[in-house]
Design a protein around this motif. Structure first.
Motif, PDB file in Angstrom:
ATOM      1  N   TYR A  13      42.102  39.523  45.680  1.00 48.87           N
ATOM      2  CA  TYR A  13      41.350  38.512  45.098  1.00 48.87           C
ATOM      3  C   TYR A  13      41.681  38.450  43.790  1.00 48.87           C
ATOM      4  O   TYR A  13      42.078  39.301  43.211  1.00 48.87           O
ATOM      5  N   ASP A  14      41.445  37.334  43.131  1.00 47.85           N
ATOM      6  CA  ASP A  14      41.538  36.965  41.815  1.00 47.85           C
ATOM      7  C   ASP A  14      40.918  37.979  40.902  1.00 47.85           C
ATOM      8  O   ASP A  14      39.834  38.382  41.346  1.00 47.85           O
ATOM      9  N   ASP A  48      40.819  34.781  47.921  1.00 48.27           N
ATOM     10  CA  ASP A  48      40.812  33.579  47.190  1.00 48.27           C
ATOM     11  C   ASP A  48      42.050  33.078  47.696  1.00 48.27           C
ATOM     12  O   ASP A  48      43.023  33.602  48.350  1.00 48.27           O
ATOM     13  N   ILE A  52      47.273  35.212  44.422  1.00 44.29           N
ATOM     14  CA  ILE A  52      46.123  35.920  43.904  1.00 44.29           C
ATOM     15  C   ILE A  52      46.550  36.149  42.235  1.00 44.29           C
ATOM     16  O   ILE A  52      47.576  36.648  42.097  1.00 44.29           O
ATOM     17  N   GLN A  53      45.476  35.886  41.423  1.00 36.74           N
ATOM     18  CA  GLN A  53      45.982  36.102  39.982  1.00 36.74           C
ATOM     19  C   GLN A  53      45.427  37.493  39.616  1.00 36.74           C
ATOM     20  O   GLN A  53      44.204  37.509  39.564  1.00 36.74           O
ATOM     21  N   SER A  55      44.494  40.885  37.347  1.00 36.32           N
ATOM     22  CA  SER A  55      43.968  40.864  35.871  1.00 36.32           C
ATOM     23  C   SER A  55      45.098  41.251  34.853  1.00 36.32           C
ATOM     24  O   SER A  55      45.164  40.728  33.780  1.00 36.32           O
ATOM     25  N   GLN A  59      50.912  38.260  40.251  1.00 40.49           N
ATOM     26  CA  GLN A  59      50.479  37.392  41.185  1.00 40.49           C
ATOM     27  C   GLN A  59      50.961  37.871  42.505  1.00 40.49           C
ATOM     28  O   GLN A  59      51.608  38.811  42.562  1.00 40.49           O
ATOM     29  N   ARG A  81      35.786  42.197  41.645  1.00 38.63           N
ATOM     30  CA  ARG A  81      36.067  41.788  40.132  1.00 38.63           C
ATOM     31  C   ARG A  81      34.980  41.692  39.129  1.00 38.63           C
ATOM     32  O   ARG A  81      34.927  41.543  37.946  1.00 38.63           O
TER      33      ARG A  81
END
Length: 332
Positions: A13-14, A48, A52-53, A55, A59, A81
């Motif tokens: 997930y992001d 998401d 995914i981005q 941190s 990606q 997160r």
């Protein structure tokens, strides 16, 4: 040993913690040519929209969403997160459905907050990073939070403490599925101790000790080489050139547990390895592990491992054993 370990779904997930995600990928997704039996299948499940981005600026692209969790036998949840953010309802619903059909869960660090939000930890014992244990206990009164351990195994759900404790929890799951020997092989490839002693209490900030804790290490190494002997705290303290009182204090500071508890765990680790080799009788294993009677050995093993000696040997014993290469050491 599992014949069909099934799909391990690793959530992404992001804002994902790359280290915790990497732990799961390294252990469950890495090709294992050293084994001639089926290893886990892995699947990255995107919470998401992909990509995914991460941190750290990385990606992750995945074709699987929460709906695909219906095919997973095991679900890994890296640190969430934002502990104040309620996870998406689609994810919580998918986790509950997976729980109802018997899927297993393993959370790393703050990933436990996702399981808690789904209600899957109500009435159960759990842990997380020591920085978050009070918060978890305050927000979820139905969960018994243990702040001292590296991980908690509830059978269907395993929760672990801070990031690196996820390695301990994953190795524990492998040990459950394949036996201690296979878990030890994986640990050696990770250059990791197969079973760390003590809990996360040893990592909680505290005043610096007046003497370095490295003075305990040679004593531990010597003890591991002499588990067949009736070791006492006095023997260990004498070897460390300390009084018993000082040794007990230094040992707890260094290991987060008592010498007696540490020795018992070390003996149980050895017992599991020897039982898996199928080269020794139970009485011989008992002697190698420093127990004076079969009654005490059987009781300690069942309490520590959760099953009897015969059941463990049946589940994890080698069908084509090779020589263990160990000679019996007399009890003192």
């Amino acid at each position: 040993m599992l014949k069909h370990p099934g799909v391990v779904a690793i959530l992404a997930y992001d804002g994902l913690c790359a280290f915790e995600f990497g732990i799961a990928m390294e252990i469950f997704a890495l090709y294992r040519p050293e084994f001639d039996f089926p290893w886990y299948q892995h699947r990255i499940v995107s919470v998401d929209p992909s990509p995914i981005q991460v941190s750290e600026g990385i990606q992750i692209v995945s074709q699987y969403g929460p709906a695909s969790l219906c095919e997973a036998q095991t679900i890994i949840i890296p640190g969430w997160r934002n502990r104040d953010e309620t996870p998406p309802q689609a994810l919580l619903d998918a986790l509950c459905e997976a729980s109802h059909r018997g899927a297993r869960f393993l959370s790393i660090c703050s990933g436990v907050f996702v399981l808690a939000a789904a209600g899957l930890l109500n009435g159960k014992r759990a842990t997380t990073h020591w920085r978050y244990t009070n918060e978890l206990a305050a927000r979820y009164a139905d969960i018994t939070v243990d702040p001292n351990v590296l991980y908690v195994d509830n059978g269907q759900i395993i929760t672990s403490a801070g990031s690196a404790a996820g390695i301990d929890a994953c190795l524990h799951l492998i040990s459950r599925d394949y036996g201690a020997h296979v878990a030890n092989v994986v640990a050696r490839r990770l250059v990791m101790a197969p079973q760390r002693s003590g809990g996360q209490i040893q990592f909680i900030p505290s005043p610096v000790a007046q003497k370095p804790r490295d003075e305990i290490a040679p004593v531990l190494e010597w003890a591991l080489q002499n588990l067949g002997s009736a070791l006492s705290v006095k023997q260990l303290a004498d070897r460390a050139l300390m009084s018993e009182r000082t040794f007990l204090r230094r040992f707890r500071e260094a290991m987060g547990t008592t010498p007696k508890a540490w020795l018992l765990q070390a003996r149980m680790n050895l017992a599991r390895e020897l039982l898996e080799s199928n080269q020794l009788l139970n009485e011989e294993v008992m002697a190698y592990c420093g127990f004076a009677s079969m009654e005490s050995f059987r009781a300690a093993f069942r309490k520590s491992v959760g099953i009897s000696l015969s059941s463990y040997r049946k589940m994890f014993g080698s069908k084509t054993p090779e020589s263990a290469g160990i000679q019996a050491a007399p009890l003192l």
